[in-house]
Design an enzyme around this catalytic site. Sequence first.
Site, short mmCIF file in Angstrom:
data_model
loop_
_atom_site.label_atom_id
_atom_site.label_comp_id
_atom_site.label_asym_id
_atom_site.label_seq_id
_atom_site.Cartn_x
_atom_site.Cartn_y
_atom_site.Cartn_z
N ASN A 167 0.80 -1.22 0.00
CA ASN A 167 0.00 0.00 0.00
C ASN A 167 0.84 1.28 0.00
O ASN A 167 0.30 2.38 -0.09
CB ASN A 167 -0.98 0.00 1.18
CG ASN A 167 -2.07 -1.05 0.97
OD1 ASN A 167 -2.23 -1.56 -0.15
ND2 ASN A 167 -2.80 -1.38 2.03
N CYS A 184 -16.78 -3.96 -3.01
CA CYS A 184 -15.92 -5.15 -3.05
C CYS A 184 -16.26 -6.04 -1.87
O CYS A 184 -17.16 -5.73 -1.09
CB CYS A 184 -14.45 -4.76 -3.11
SG CYS A 184 -13.71 -4.38 -1.53
N ARG A 190 -17.26 0.87 -0.14
CA ARG A 190 -16.04 1.61 -0.47
C ARG A 190 -16.22 2.65 -1.58
O ARG A 190 -15.61 2.56 -2.66
CB ARG A 190 -14.90 0.64 -0.82
CG ARG A 190 -14.64 -0.35 0.29
CD ARG A 190 -13.50 -1.26 -0.02
NE ARG A 190 -12.21 -0.61 0.06
CZ ARG A 190 -11.06 -1.21 -0.24
NH1 ARG A 190 -11.05 -2.45 -0.64
NH2 ARG A 190 -9.94 -0.56 -0.13
N ASP A 249 -6.69 -4.00 8.48
CA ASP A 249 -6.01 -5.02 7.67
C ASP A 249 -5.38 -6.13 8.52
O ASP A 249 -4.82 -7.09 7.97
CB ASP A 249 -4.92 -4.37 6.79
CG ASP A 249 -5.52 -3.53 5.67
OD1 ASP A 249 -6.72 -3.67 5.42
OD2 ASP A 249 -4.77 -2.73 5.07
N1 EPU Z 1 -14.72 6.05 2.42
C1 EPU Z 1 -15.81 6.78 2.02
N2 EPU Z 1 -15.66 7.65 0.97
C2 EPU Z 1 -14.48 7.81 0.30
C3 EPU Z 1 -13.38 7.05 0.73
C4 EPU Z 1 -13.51 6.17 1.79
O1 EPU Z 1 -16.90 6.67 2.59
O2 EPU Z 1 -14.43 8.61 -0.63
C5 EPU Z 1 -14.85 5.11 3.55
C6 EPU Z 1 -14.62 3.65 3.17
O3 EPU Z 1 -15.79 3.06 2.64
C7 EPU Z 1 -14.18 3.05 4.47
C8 EPU Z 1 -13.38 4.19 5.13
O4 EPU Z 1 -13.79 5.37 4.45
O5 EPU Z 1 -15.30 2.74 5.26
C9 EPU Z 1 -11.88 4.05 5.02
O6 EPU Z 1 -11.52 3.70 3.71
P1 EPU Z 1 -10.19 4.20 3.03
O7 EPU Z 1 -10.53 5.13 1.90
O8 EPU Z 1 -9.23 4.69 4.05
O9 EPU Z 1 -9.63 2.87 2.38
P2 EPU Z 1 -8.83 2.76 1.06
O10 EPU Z 1 -7.99 3.97 0.90
O11 EPU Z 1 -9.74 2.38 -0.06
C10 EPU Z 1 -6.69 1.64 2.07
C11 EPU Z 1 -5.94 0.36 1.88
C12 EPU Z 1 -6.76 -0.79 2.41
C13 EPU Z 1 -7.01 -0.55 3.91
C14 EPU Z 1 -7.71 0.80 4.10
C15 EPU Z 1 -7.91 1.17 5.55
C16 EPU Z 1 -4.64 0.85 -0.11
C17 EPU Z 1 -4.37 0.58 -1.55
N3 EPU Z 1 -5.68 0.20 0.46
O12 EPU Z 1 -7.90 1.50 1.35
O13 EPU Z 1 -5.96 -1.96 2.26
O14 EPU Z 1 -7.84 -1.56 4.41
O15 EPU Z 1 -6.93 1.84 3.46
O16 EPU Z 1 -6.71 1.18 6.22
O17 EPU Z 1 -3.92 1.61 0.52
C18 EPU Z 1 -5.56 -4.26 2.00
O18 EPU Z 1 -4.35 -3.99 1.85
O19 EPU Z 1 -5.96 -5.44 2.16
C19 EPU Z 1 -6.54 -3.19 2.01
C20 EPU Z 1 -7.85 -3.39 1.83
#
Ligand code: EPU
Length: 422
Positions: free
Chosen positions: A23, A117, A122, A306
């Site tokens: 990540n 997903c 998300r 995670d």
């Molecule tokens: N969310 C919203 N709106 C947005 C963005 C996020 O409502 O525009 C919500 C999401 O639905 C969730 C929360 O905010 O409930 C946090 O999500 P976040 O955006 O932080 O997650 P992400 O950026 O999509 C990254 C990691 C994930 C990890 C999460 C939380 C990467 C590529 N992915 O995802 O990693 O679980 O942060 O720490 O950095 C994994 O590696 O297995 C994985 C899923």
Amino acid sequence: MDRLIIRGGKPLRGKVKISGAKNAALPSLVASILTSEPIHFSRVPNLRDVHTVCTLLSNLGVRVKNRGRGNYELESSQVQNYEAPYDLVKTMRASCLVMGPLLTRFGKAKVSYPGGCAIGERPINLHIKGFELMGAKVKLHRGYVVATAKNGLRGNSIYLDLPTVTGTQNLMMAATLAKGETIIENVAREPEVCSLARMLNDMGAKIAGAGTDVVTIQGVPKLHGTRCKIIPDRIETGTYMVAGAITGGDVEVVQCDPETVDSVVAKLRETGCKVQVRKSSIRVKGNAPLRSVDISTAPYPGFPTDMQAQIMALMTLSDGVSVINETVFENRFMHVAELNRMGATVHVQGSSATVKGVPKLSGAPLTATDLRASASLVLAALAADGESVVHRVYHLNRGYESLVDKLTALGADIERVSGPPV
Ligand code: EPU
């Protein structure tokens, strides 16, 4: 389709080297779009998601050279396509990270809107809201987010309703080349946000505050090339720590960054495991019986979502009752039914799982729906009596480099078998 055959019950012992963080690698590789000069990367993990992002970047016109052993050179002087297509975004949601860099450098980006997903809905509404506040026009057209900023982006104040990790990274990258100052409040504080900010500053960006909940970016007209070493993977680190604990073994995780796994260290110590932390290594010795601990996932520096599935596998073998709250994603308990098939007693109600420890798990055929759920099943299988077969290994290929080799070197009885299921 490949599967893993694991004969459990062997305490794992020895050292395991941690790879570069998935990540952190994904946004850093994408950040190469922001300059026409080459960027040299090292410690890039050999993972399916890294290959996917390289395919995506190549399709945009980025020259991607894989020099082997985790070294890559990326050069974006010939970008002639501004689209992240459905086929790539559906296999890897992080593809949407190209939106900020494309929009700020070229004034246009078209990215397939990621669907839900396995772990939750998300949405990316907060990314989009931020781009709009910076002056972009954004519309949804036939499943694609189409964003334009004919005269470039302008700095603004942005408040994020949730500290989204990729949202913070996307907006931070967009703001580097925007006119004027951007202040983003309630940002994610994850180490992968800090490492991206460091890389961008090395490219000439002016970012302050990464690691706190307010990031301020002074836009600059141009960024230049740099070198970037990917930080160690904190989730891989935590997963091997649990591998030591769940098998009652003695595992030393080396070439890691212990500061990024404080919450995991604290929780393992609460279970009674002996955890020795050094500058770049952590040694975990198992404890019997394992004490049950309660966990609530939270944005960094809280306990990582995670690691929730992996710590749950450990709690299935504790001597009491553990309550695990998942506060980040709404559907991240897909491993529970599989753990229960191995003899665990986990009961889920809403965002909370109650785990009543059992003395032993038994091997079984297992199927997981996402990366971390698969890791939790592998951990449970390593501790279980008898043989387990873990199907859909491709999930693990997304995030764990050389998993079978690393576990074998620690003494696990694990093999990867190709072909149709028997
Ligand atoms: N969310 C919203 N709106 C947005 C963005 C996020 O409502 O525009 C919500 C999401 O639905 C969730 C929360 O905010 O409930 C946090 O999500 P976040 O955006 O932080 O997650 P992400 O950026 O999509 C990254 C990691 C994930 C990890 C999460 C939380 C990467 C590529 N992915 O995802 O990693 O679980 O942060 O720490 O950095 C994994 O590696 O297995 C994985 C899923």
